[in-house]
Design a protein around this motif. Structure first.
Motif, PDB file in Angstrom:
ATOM      1  N   VAL A  10      60.115  20.497  67.008  1.00 21.84           N
ATOM      2  CA  VAL A  10      59.652  19.225  67.572  1.00 21.84           C
ATOM      3  C   VAL A  10      58.880  19.479  68.861  1.00 21.84           C
ATOM      4  O   VAL A  10      57.803  18.915  69.072  1.00 21.84           O
ATOM      5  CB  VAL A  10      60.843  18.261  67.809  1.00 21.84           C
ATOM      6  N   TYR A  11      59.400  20.357  69.724  1.00 21.15           N
ATOM      7  CA  TYR A  11      58.701  20.646  70.981  1.00 21.15           C
ATOM      8  C   TYR A  11      57.351  21.308  70.715  1.00 21.15           C
ATOM      9  O   TYR A  11      56.350  20.961  71.355  1.00 21.15           O
ATOM     10  CB  TYR A  11      59.562  21.531  71.883  1.00 21.15           C
ATOM     11  N   ASN A  12      57.306  22.233  69.778  1.00 18.89           N
ATOM     12  CA  ASN A  12      56.039  22.901  69.465  1.00 18.89           C
ATOM     13  C   ASN A  12      55.012  21.920  68.921  1.00 18.89           C
ATOM     14  O   ASN A  12      53.814  22.064  69.170  1.00 18.89           O
ATOM     15  CB  ASN A  12      56.265  24.033  68.453  1.00 18.89           C
ATOM     16  N   GLU A  13      55.469  20.923  68.200  1.00 16.33           N
ATOM     17  CA  GLU A  13      54.565  19.925  67.618  1.00 16.33           C
ATOM     18  C   GLU A  13      54.106  18.891  68.647  1.00 16.33           C
ATOM     19  O   GLU A  13      52.940  18.535  68.694  1.00 16.33           O
ATOM     20  CB  GLU A  13      55.263  19.237  66.439  1.00 16.33           C
ATOM     21  N   VAL A  33      60.810   8.958  71.318  1.00 16.88           N
ATOM     22  CA  VAL A  33      59.880   9.664  70.427  1.00 16.88           C
ATOM     23  C   VAL A  33      60.520  10.964  69.937  1.00 16.88           C
ATOM     24  O   VAL A  33      60.457  11.299  68.751  1.00 16.88           O
ATOM     25  CB  VAL A  33      58.539   9.941  71.141  1.00 16.88           C
ATOM     26  N   TYR A  34      61.172  11.686  70.845  1.00 16.52           N
ATOM     27  CA  TYR A  34      61.853  12.919  70.464  1.00 16.52           C
ATOM     28  C   TYR A  34      63.058  12.619  69.568  1.00 16.52           C
ATOM     29  O   TYR A  34      63.328  13.362  68.623  1.00 16.52           O
ATOM     30  CB  TYR A  34      62.268  13.714  71.700  1.00 16.52           C
ATOM     31  N   GLN A  35      63.752  11.534  69.842  1.00 19.71           N
ATOM     32  CA  GLN A  35      64.896  11.126  69.023  1.00 19.71           C
ATOM     33  C   GLN A  35      64.445  10.917  67.571  1.00 19.71           C
ATOM     34  O   GLN A  35      65.024  11.478  66.643  1.00 19.71           O
ATOM     35  CB  GLN A  35      65.501   9.835  69.588  1.00 19.71           C
ATOM     36  N   GLU A  36      63.417  10.123  67.390  1.00 17.30           N
ATOM     37  CA  GLU A  36      62.936   9.835  66.034  1.00 17.30           C
ATOM     38  C   GLU A  36      62.380  11.087  65.361  1.00 17.30           C
ATOM     39  O   GLU A  36      62.611  11.329  64.170  1.00 17.30           O
ATOM     40  CB  GLU A  36      61.878   8.734  66.081  1.00 17.30           C
ATOM     41  N   SER A  37      61.658  11.901  66.112  1.00 17.64           N
ATOM     42  CA  SER A  37      61.098  13.144  65.561  1.00 17.64           C
ATOM     43  C   SER A  37      62.208  14.104  65.141  1.00 17.64           C
ATOM     44  O   SER A  37      62.114  14.749  64.085  1.00 17.64           O
ATOM     45  CB  SER A  37      60.189  13.818  66.590  1.00 17.64           C
ATOM     46  N   LEU A  38      63.257  14.189  65.946  1.00 19.86           N
ATOM     47  CA  LEU A  38      64.388  15.054  65.586  1.00 19.86           C
ATOM     48  C   LEU A  38      65.093  14.563  64.327  1.00 19.86           C
ATOM     49  O   LEU A  38      65.512  15.364  63.499  1.00 19.86           O
ATOM     50  CB  LEU A  38      65.389  15.136  66.734  1.00 19.86           C
ATOM     51  N   GLU A  39      65.208  13.257  64.181  1.00 20.73           N
ATOM     52  CA  GLU A  39      65.799  12.719  62.956  1.00 20.73           C
ATOM     53  C   GLU A  39      65.009  13.200  61.737  1.00 20.73           C
ATOM     54  O   GLU A  39      65.599  13.634  60.736  1.00 20.73           O
ATOM     55  CB  GLU A  39      65.840  11.194  62.998  1.00 20.73           C
ATOM     56  N   LEU A  40      63.682  13.135  61.815  1.00 18.62           N
ATOM     57  CA  LEU A  40      62.837  13.597  60.705  1.00 18.62           C
ATOM     58  C   LEU A  40      63.016  15.094  60.472  1.00 18.62           C
ATOM     59  O   LEU A  40      63.120  15.549  59.328  1.00 18.62           O
ATOM     60  CB  LEU A  40      61.369  13.279  60.993  1.00 18.62           C
ATOM     61  N   GLU A  41      63.073  15.860  61.545  1.00 23.25           N
ATOM     62  CA  GLU A  41      63.205  17.317  61.423  1.00 23.25           C
ATOM     63  C   GLU A  41      64.582  17.700  60.889  1.00 23.25           C
ATOM     64  O   GLU A  41      64.700  18.612  60.073  1.00 23.25           O
ATOM     65  CB  GLU A  41      62.930  17.989  62.767  1.00 23.25           C
ATOM     66  N   PRO A  55      72.994  17.934  58.630  1.00 23.97           N
ATOM     67  CA  PRO A  55      73.709  16.653  58.653  1.00 23.97           C
ATOM     68  C   PRO A  55      73.849  16.142  60.083  1.00 23.97           C
ATOM     69  O   PRO A  55      74.215  16.892  60.988  1.00 23.97           O
ATOM     70  CB  PRO A  55      75.066  16.985  58.040  1.00 23.97           C
ATOM     71  N   PHE A  56      73.549  14.843  60.277  1.00 31.91           N
ATOM     72  CA  PHE A  56      73.597  14.282  61.620  1.00 31.91           C
ATOM     73  C   PHE A  56      73.938  12.797  61.580  1.00 31.91           C
ATOM     74  O   PHE A  56      73.709  12.115  60.581  1.00 31.91           O
ATOM     75  CB  PHE A  56      72.265  14.478  62.342  1.00 31.91           C
ATOM     76  N   ASP A  57      74.478  12.341  62.678  1.00 29.24           N
ATOM     77  CA  ASP A  57      74.631  10.918  62.972  1.00 29.24           C
ATOM     78  C   ASP A  57      73.857  10.678  64.246  1.00 29.24           C
ATOM     79  O   ASP A  57      74.118  11.341  65.262  1.00 29.24           O
ATOM     80  CB  ASP A  57      76.093  10.535  63.212  1.00 29.24           C
ATOM     81  N   ALA A  58      72.920   9.738  64.201  1.00 27.89           N
ATOM     82  CA  ALA A  58      72.167   9.379  65.402  1.00 27.89           C
ATOM     83  C   ALA A  58      72.872   8.231  66.104  1.00 27.89           C
ATOM     84  O   ALA A  58      73.428   7.342  65.455  1.00 27.89           O
ATOM     85  CB  ALA A  58      70.747   8.973  65.026  1.00 27.89           C
TER      86      ALA A  58
END
Length: 136
Positions: free
Chosen positions: A21-24, A33-41, A48-51
């Motif tokens: 995410v940081y490289n992108e 923005v990072y939260q949503e991008s991390l969810e996609l990644e 597996p994750f819970d946001a």
């Protein structure tokens, strides 16, 4: 004595997603923005994750009404707190340490996407996993 590296594979996978995410995106965006991008990644990497997981706190065995909200809990074991600031400060470290202390989770990552030129991160382990050493 070398400290055991708890949840090494899990934290390595999580940090790999953070670096992607940081490289992108680089630095300069809002935390959301990072939260949503991390969810996609995380989804793309099958992590597996819970946001925005609500963390309950107890005091002397009684559940408090006050709760914390962690940015992510991955693998049901690792708390991830993300930031988009110039650098991590002691109060950010204290936030994650409090999350670990207040829950049964044992490992946490504080990840800062706002640090210029590189992703900044710190790994924390609960006191429950770190044996205390007595000196006389």
């Amino acid at each position: 004595m070398s400290e055991q590296f708890h949840f090494k594979e899990e934290t390595h996978s999580i940090l790999g997603a953070c670096f992607e995410v940081y490289n992108e995106l680089g630095c300069g965006f809002l935390e959301q923005v990072y939260q949503e991008s991390l969810e996609l990644e995380f989804r793309a990497r099958n992590i597996p994750f819970d946001a925005q997981r609500m963390l309950h706190v107890s005091y002397k065995g009684r559940l408090l009404e006050r709760t914390y909200v962690a940015d992510f809990v991955c693998f049901d074991r690792v708390i991830i707190e993300i930031k988009a600031i110039s650098r991590l400060l002691d109060e950010h470290r204290a936030q994650l340490l409090n999350y670990l202390h207040a829950t049964t989770l044992d490992v946490g990552l504080s990840v800062n996407f706002g640090h210029y030129q590189k992703l900044e991160y710190e790994r924390f382990v609960s006191r429950r996993l770190t044996p205390s050493v007595l000196s006389v």
